[in-house]
Design an enzyme around this catalytic site. Structure first.
Site, PDB file in Angstrom:
ATOM      1  N   LYS A 119      31.057   4.172 -15.885  1.00  0.00           N
ATOM      2  CA  LYS A 119      32.075   2.915 -15.280  1.00  0.00           C
ATOM      3  C   LYS A 119      31.496   2.243 -14.150  1.00  0.00           C
ATOM      4  O   LYS A 119      30.947   2.814 -13.131  1.00  0.00           O
ATOM      5  CB  LYS A 119      33.255   3.961 -14.923  1.00  0.00           C
ATOM      6  CG  LYS A 119      34.357   2.833 -14.621  1.00  0.00           C
ATOM      7  CD  LYS A 119      35.847   3.843 -14.536  1.00  0.00           C
ATOM      8  CE  LYS A 119      36.978   2.895 -14.061  1.00  0.00           C
ATOM      9  NZ  LYS A 119      38.359   3.660 -13.950  1.00  0.00           N
ATOM     10  N   ASP A 131      33.765  -8.554 -12.435  1.00  0.00           N
ATOM     11  CA  ASP A 131      32.249  -8.653 -12.451  1.00  0.00           C
ATOM     12  C   ASP A 131      31.686  -7.478 -13.042  1.00  0.00           C
ATOM     13  O   ASP A 131      30.298  -7.328 -12.945  1.00  0.00           O
ATOM     14  CB  ASP A 131      31.810  -8.551 -10.774  1.00  0.00           C
ATOM     15  CG  ASP A 131      32.632  -7.375 -10.073  1.00  0.00           C
ATOM     16  OD1 ASP A 131      33.175  -6.497 -10.886  1.00  0.00           O
ATOM     17  OD2 ASP A 131      32.369  -7.209  -9.003  1.00  0.00           O
ATOM     18  N   GLY A 132      32.291  -6.671 -13.784  1.00  0.00           N
ATOM     19  CA  GLY A 132      31.851  -5.300 -14.414  1.00  0.00           C
ATOM     20  C   GLY A 132      31.439  -4.362 -13.450  1.00  0.00           C
ATOM     21  O   GLY A 132      30.918  -3.273 -13.924  1.00  0.00           O
ATOM     22  N   ARG A 189      42.094   4.639 -26.372  1.00  0.00           N
ATOM     23  CA  ARG A 189      43.359   4.590 -25.824  1.00  0.00           C
ATOM     24  C   ARG A 189      44.391   4.004 -26.689  1.00  0.00           C
ATOM     25  O   ARG A 189      44.267   3.554 -27.920  1.00  0.00           O
ATOM     26  CB  ARG A 189      43.243   3.585 -24.786  1.00  0.00           C
ATOM     27  CG  ARG A 189      42.337   3.786 -23.610  1.00  0.00           C
ATOM     28  CD  ARG A 189      41.448   2.363 -23.675  1.00  0.00           C
ATOM     29  NE  ARG A 189      40.199   2.906 -22.940  1.00  0.00           N
ATOM     30  CZ  ARG A 189      40.015   3.051 -21.432  1.00  0.00           C
ATOM     31  NH1 ARG A 189      41.076   2.687 -20.696  1.00  0.00           N
ATOM     32  NH2 ARG A 189      38.829   3.407 -20.949  1.00  0.00           N
ATOM     33  N   ASP A 260      46.848   0.772 -22.195  1.00  0.00           N
ATOM     34  CA  ASP A 260      45.668   0.864 -22.292  1.00  0.00           C
ATOM     35  C   ASP A 260      44.906   1.777 -21.285  1.00  0.00           C
ATOM     36  O   ASP A 260      43.628   2.109 -21.305  1.00  0.00           O
ATOM     37  CB  ASP A 260      44.784  -0.692 -21.909  1.00  0.00           C
ATOM     38  CG  ASP A 260      45.295  -1.027 -20.516  1.00  0.00           C
ATOM     39  OD1 ASP A 260      46.607  -1.457 -20.385  1.00  0.00           O
ATOM     40  OD2 ASP A 260      44.501  -1.023 -19.527  1.00  0.00           O
ATOM     41  N   ASN A 261      45.716   2.563 -20.577  1.00  0.00           N
ATOM     42  CA  ASN A 261      45.043   3.883 -19.564  1.00  0.00           C
ATOM     43  C   ASN A 261      45.680   4.977 -20.430  1.00  0.00           C
ATOM     44  O   ASN A 261      45.821   6.240 -19.589  1.00  0.00           O
ATOM     45  CB  ASN A 261      45.715   3.569 -18.402  1.00  0.00           C
ATOM     46  CG  ASN A 261      44.798   2.369 -17.641  1.00  0.00           C
ATOM     47  OD1 ASN A 261      43.875   1.933 -18.099  1.00  0.00           O
ATOM     48  ND2 ASN A 261      45.687   1.875 -16.631  1.00  0.00           N
ATOM     49  N   ASP A 270      41.548   6.927 -16.542  1.00  0.00           N
ATOM     50  CA  ASP A 270      41.663   5.892 -15.742  1.00  0.00           C
ATOM     51  C   ASP A 270      42.574   6.222 -14.536  1.00  0.00           C
ATOM     52  O   ASP A 270      43.495   5.522 -14.218  1.00  0.00           O
ATOM     53  CB  ASP A 270      42.095   4.407 -16.567  1.00  0.00           C
ATOM     54  CG  ASP A 270      41.005   3.775 -17.269  1.00  0.00           C
ATOM     55  OD1 ASP A 270      39.816   4.285 -17.496  1.00  0.00           O
ATOM     56  OD2 ASP A 270      41.241   2.907 -17.964  1.00  0.00           O
TER      57      ASP A 270
HETATM   58  P1  AMP Z   1      42.388  -0.997 -15.206  1.00  0.00           P
HETATM   59  O1  AMP Z   1      43.423  -1.708 -14.215  1.00  0.00           O
HETATM   60  O2  AMP Z   1      40.909  -0.330 -14.421  1.00  0.00           O
HETATM   61  O3  AMP Z   1      42.804   0.077 -16.132  1.00  0.00           O
HETATM   62  O4  AMP Z   1      41.412  -2.307 -15.864  1.00  0.00           O
HETATM   63  C1  AMP Z   1      42.240  -2.983 -16.572  1.00  0.00           C
HETATM   64  C2  AMP Z   1      41.175  -3.880 -17.472  1.00  0.00           C
HETATM   65  O5  AMP Z   1      40.651  -4.610 -16.773  1.00  0.00           O
HETATM   66  C3  AMP Z   1      40.366  -3.211 -18.261  1.00  0.00           C
HETATM   67  O6  AMP Z   1      39.984  -3.752 -19.391  1.00  0.00           O
HETATM   68  C4  AMP Z   1      38.949  -3.210 -17.473  1.00  0.00           C
HETATM   69  O7  AMP Z   1      37.943  -3.101 -18.116  1.00  0.00           O
HETATM   70  C5  AMP Z   1      39.136  -4.430 -16.915  1.00  0.00           C
HETATM   71  N1  AMP Z   1      38.232  -4.424 -15.248  1.00  0.00           N
HETATM   72  C6  AMP Z   1      38.922  -4.120 -14.348  1.00  0.00           C
HETATM   73  N2  AMP Z   1      38.045  -4.250 -13.329  1.00  0.00           N
HETATM   74  C7  AMP Z   1      37.052  -4.667 -13.730  1.00  0.00           C
HETATM   75  C8  AMP Z   1      35.781  -5.169 -13.358  1.00  0.00           C
HETATM   76  N3  AMP Z   1      35.474  -5.323 -12.044  1.00  0.00           N
HETATM   77  N4  AMP Z   1      35.038  -6.147 -14.281  1.00  0.00           N
HETATM   78  C9  AMP Z   1      35.396  -6.210 -15.413  1.00  0.00           C
HETATM   79  N5  AMP Z   1      36.513  -5.864 -15.746  1.00  0.00           N
HETATM   80  C10 AMP Z   1      37.106  -5.116 -15.199  1.00  0.00           C
HETATM   81 MG    MG Z   2      42.050   0.994 -17.460  1.00  0.00          MG
END
Ligand code: AMP
Ligand code: MG
Length: 496
Positions: A119, A131-132, A189, A260-261, A270
């Site tokens: 991650k 930004d991944g 998920r 999605d979580n 997550d």
């Molecule tokens: P999360 O809120 O962490 O469950 O993320 C929700 C969505 O946003 C998922 O598709 C994640 O992969 C994407 N995401 C969250 N943070 C980033 C990030 N820094 N760069 C790219 N995608 C992100």
């Molecule tokens: Mg998530």
């Protein structure tokens, strides 16, 4: 005694393609983007042991390379998985692993399989505006919380390691990047299924369901297709109900229960702005961005059902309406059963009796009204004796206002008298059910602040405590206390 599996070097791990075998409609093949000049911040030997990997492997540069996105298990491709999901009630047509990459599926010596996911390993086709990357702060929070829940007996993804770097990442302020290595049989998920359903990709949805059943719900393979999907859906619904019952009993708020979580395996997945309830309040909102309190602690059971309904909707092409409804109907009874069992155990009640639920609800109402510390109150309750007065003061001390506690204790002792269960056996059982140590926000914050100053010892120290949450001597007394008076409460949001 258990016999340790023979440990092995990384190079001898058996790695399969996992879900990437399904092809490009399901995953994007993508190499990780290496963290510049990485260093190892945390390593979990217990999780390495699940893979049959010896702890000494952590010291090899090859391990750090893998854990920091600098390598993958050639020839297995690394991949980002596509999914969608309902976020705060609204459907988002495409999400996907925007910053997570699967390195493949490790076949453990036990025969269990674990998808090794990085991650924070760089952008993918699903990164949208992100930004991944993941920041050090959020990887530490996930690392510690997933281990805490695991050792509390709650299904969860596991954390293997954190690799860090001085590479700057922009959030509300400039932070540094890190990569979390986490493991689960699969990270699929609810939203993975929703993605194919809402795009009307019914053949792909069926492929995904068949893959999931074959690999993770193989007990249903032998059933005719007409029953298989119904059994699968019902099993996911029941696991979700049990998971949330566990969370409620231990006082864990996830914070972002978007579909999605929600793990298809019924594991906690997550970790973002989660929180353990301290001063008991069903309205506890741990996520600063959740203004409406959609994911408040006390709403989690209802949200779990809402999310199961969303999953059932995605099964439209696999199951008729009445079969979907029948699977969903399992949620409430399973939740009630699991929650009552967990709370009875917390109260040290072995038998089931009428009135138990009222006794539990009355206690929760007292905890709320009296602003009691949830974890400390149950720990103190574990030491209350059947003889009036024994342990009462210590219990009352966990309340800001213990008014009403005395009559409740009277009723509780009457209820205890109805069971032939001696105090010492009951107290020992309760001390094994009511943890002394949970991951209080200020503890996590302390480990984060130290790590940001390059001291990683607090992460390891906390991990050591959280591995033995019921053990009186696992940590210091202060680790079992609320944040010291005057500490500003830390606000956690989705930013990670
Ligand atoms: P999360 O809120 O962490 O469950 O993320 C929700 C969505 O946003 C998922 O598709 C994640 O992969 C994407 N995401 C969250 N943070 C980033 C990030 N820094 N760069 C790219 N995608 C992100
Ligand atoms: Mg998530």
């Amino acid at each position: 005694m258990t016999i340790a599996a023979p440990s092995r070097p990384l190079e001898s791990l058996r790695i399969g393609p996992g879900i990437s075998a399904l092809g490009e409609r399901f995953v994007e093949r993508r190499d990780p983007t290496p963290l510049p000049e990485p260093y190892l911040i945390a390593f979990n030997p217990a999780v390495a042991a699940l893979l049959g990997v010896d702890a000494s492997e952590a010291e090899r540069p090859e391990f750090l390379r893998l854990a920091s996105g600098g390598a993958r298990f050639d020839p297995v491709p690394s991949y980002a998985t596509v999914y969608a999901g309902h976020q705060f009630g609204a459907y988002v047509t495409q999400l996907g692993d925007g910053r997570a990459l699967g390195l493949g599926e490790v076949v453990a010596p036990s025969g269990e399989r674990y998808e090794w996911q990085l991650k924070g390993a760089g952008s993918t086709a699903f990164s949208r505006f992100g930004d991944g990357r993941a920041v050090l702060r959020s990887t530490i929070r996930e690392y510690l919380a997933s281990e805490a829940l695991h050792h509390l007996g709650i299904p969860t993804t596991r954390a293997l390691a954190i690799a860090g770097s001085d590479y700057p990442v922009m959030r509300e302020t400039v932070e540094t990047a890190a990569v979390l290595s986490r493991l689960a049989p699969t990270h699929l998920r609810f939203g993975s299924f929703e993605y194919f359903h809402y795009r009307r990709l019914n053949p792909e949805l069926k492929i995904l369901a068949d893959y999931t059943i074959e690999n993770f719900f193989s007990q249903f393979i032998a059933h005719p297709e007409s029953e298989r999907y119904a059994l699968f859906l019902r099993e996911v619904v029941e696991r979700t109900a049990r998971l949330i019952a566990h969370w409620q009993a231990v006082g864990f708020a996830h914070g972002v229960l978007n579909t999605d979580n929600m793990s298809i395996l019924g594991q906690t997945l997550d970790y973002g702005p989660y929180g353990f309830v301290e001063t008991f309040d069903p309205g506890f909102i741990c996520n600063h961005s959740d203004e409406m309190g959609r994911y408040a602690f006390g709403r989690q059971p209802a949200i779990g059902l809402w999310n199961c309904r969303a999953l059932a909707q995605a099964f439209e092409s696999l199951l008729d309406e009445s079969s979907r409804q029948a699977a969903l109907a399992a949620y409430e009874p399973e939740f009630e059963r699991a929650y009552a069992a967990a709370m009875r155990a917390k109260l040290g009640l072995r038998d089931e009796r009428d009135g138990d639920l009222a006794l539990i609800e009355d206690l929760l109402a007292l905890l709320e009204r009296g602003r009691a510390d949830y974890t400390r109150a149950f720990r103190a309750l574990s030491r209350v004796g059947s003889v009036p007065g024994v342990g009462d003061e210590a219990l009352a001390a966990t309340f800001a206002d213990p008014a009403g506690l005395a009559p409740w204790l009277l009723a509780y002792r009457e209820r205890l008298a109805a069971e032939a269960h001696d105090d010492s056996a009951r107290q020992a059982a309760m001390l094994g059910q009511n943890p002394k140590f949970v991951l209080r926000n200020h503890l996590a914050q302390g480990a984060i602040a130290a790590a940001q100053a390059r001291d990683y010892s607090e992460i390891a120290r906390l991990e050591g405590i959280l591995r033995r949450p019921f053990d009186e001597d696992a940590g210091d007394e202060r680790d079992a206390q609320p944040a010291p008076q005057g500490t500003t409460p830390i606000e956690v949001s989705c930013s990670s």
